[in-house]
Design an enzyme around this catalytic site. Structure first.
Site, PDB file in Angstrom:
ATOM      1  N   ASP A  59      48.381  35.451  37.400  1.00  0.00           N
ATOM      2  CA  ASP A  59      49.133  36.094  36.202  1.00  0.00           C
ATOM      3  C   ASP A  59      50.277  36.621  36.787  1.00  0.00           C
ATOM      4  O   ASP A  59      50.600  36.458  38.017  1.00  0.00           O
ATOM      5  CB  ASP A  59      47.968  37.208  35.675  1.00  0.00           C
ATOM      6  CG  ASP A  59      47.705  38.259  36.831  1.00  0.00           C
ATOM      7  OD1 ASP A  59      48.708  39.080  37.060  1.00  0.00           O
ATOM      8  OD2 ASP A  59      46.652  38.430  36.923  1.00  0.00           O
TER       9      ASP A  59
HETATM   10  N1  URA Z   1      42.349  36.937  38.779  1.00  0.00           N
HETATM   11  C1  URA Z   1      43.241  37.458  38.141  1.00  0.00           C
HETATM   12  O1  URA Z   1      43.025  38.563  37.763  1.00  0.00           O
HETATM   13  N2  URA Z   1      44.616  37.207  38.112  1.00  0.00           N
HETATM   14  C2  URA Z   1      44.948  36.086  38.880  1.00  0.00           C
HETATM   15  O2  URA Z   1      46.054  35.627  38.559  1.00  0.00           O
HETATM   16  C3  URA Z   1      43.993  34.982  39.304  1.00  0.00           C
HETATM   17  C4  URA Z   1      42.668  35.623  39.464  1.00  0.00           C
END
Ligand code: URA
Length: 245
Positions: free
Chosen positions: A113
């Site tokens: 993310d």
């Molecule tokens: N978990 C998350 O919350 N974000 C990520 O980017 C990967 C795993």
């Protein structure tokens, strides 16, 4: 690497993103493509991508980009999005522009993310992409999370139970492993890639992830010394071997 079919030089260069077939033909006519320093003008010359002749080619004196079958290990900075089209800084902006014109195309292996940093793989190897992102692949990823509140103490047990349900989902999470590093810092190993999974796991237990970094994919560790936004290019098959080591 297994032998790849020979391609016409203009097709090979166009597939590496150096331009359209017409633009590449113009580069060849201008003598800018060389083999051992001598201009190579024939667009129909057959070359094996990644073969011995490939390594002797140059454009404006620079070796050609890696042939198809590559894996890019990128240290994704926080604030950069794993998308081709959204607004704002994108992981693809961190690669040379011509990489975006490569054929086969380079895509990220899953996503991190926007606010999560760390190891992101990109590849043009569709089979590898499929193997690593398939729900059956179960490659473990290791994250380091900094939390807004102290750990309660039962997180390890809850995450390992294989019964934790995230809001809006119908299947419990696979067992995950937690190691507390301090009152508000932990390592977490997960073998799935559900949407914002780590953040939602801690949220399910009343905490909040303030900073999240992916440090490893399988046995592949984030390369030491790789600066945020920098990348390394390796062969896709070598990277798969490192992940599964
Ligand atoms: N978990 C998350 O919350 N974000 C990520 O980017 C990967 C795993």
């Amino acid at each position: 690497m297994s032998a790849t079919p020979k391609l016409r030089l203009d097709r090979l260069l166009a597939g590496l993103g150096y331009g359209s077939r017409a633009q590449v033909a113009a580069l060849l006519r201008a003598g800018r493509v060389t083999q051992d320093g001598a201009p190579l003008a024939d667009p129909a010359r057959k070359i094996e991508a990644g073969g011995p002749a490939y390594a002797r080619l140059a454009l404006d004196g620079e070796p050609l980009d890696p042939p198809p079958g590559l894996a890019i290990l990128l240290d994704k900075p926080q604030g950069v999005t794993c998308s081709r089209k959204e607004a704002g800084p994108l992981v693809y902006d961190l690669l040379p522009e011509r990489y975006l014109r490569r054929e086969p195309a380079v895509s990220s292996v899953g996503r991190l993310d926007k606010e999560t940093s760390g190891l992101l793989l990109l590849t043009d190897d569709g089979a590898l992409l499929h193997r690593l992102t398939s729900p059956k692949s179960h490659v473990e990823k290791r994250y380091r999370a900094r939390l807004a509140r102290p750990l309660r103490g039962d997180e390890g047990e809850v995450f390992a139970s294989g019964t934790l349900m995230l809001q809006g989902e119908e299947k419990p999470l696979l067992p995950a492993r937690l190691e507390a590093l301090g009152p508000q810092e932990a390592l977490l190993w997960i073998a799935e890639g559900r949407y914002h999974q780590v953040r939602r796991m801690f949220a399910a237990l009343g905490n909040h992830v303030e900073a999240l970094r992916r440090e490893a994919i399988g046995a592949l560790e984030s390369p030491e010394g790789l600066a945020p936004g920098a990348f390394l290019v390796l062969r896709a098959d070598a990277v798969e071997a490192l992940i599964r080591a």
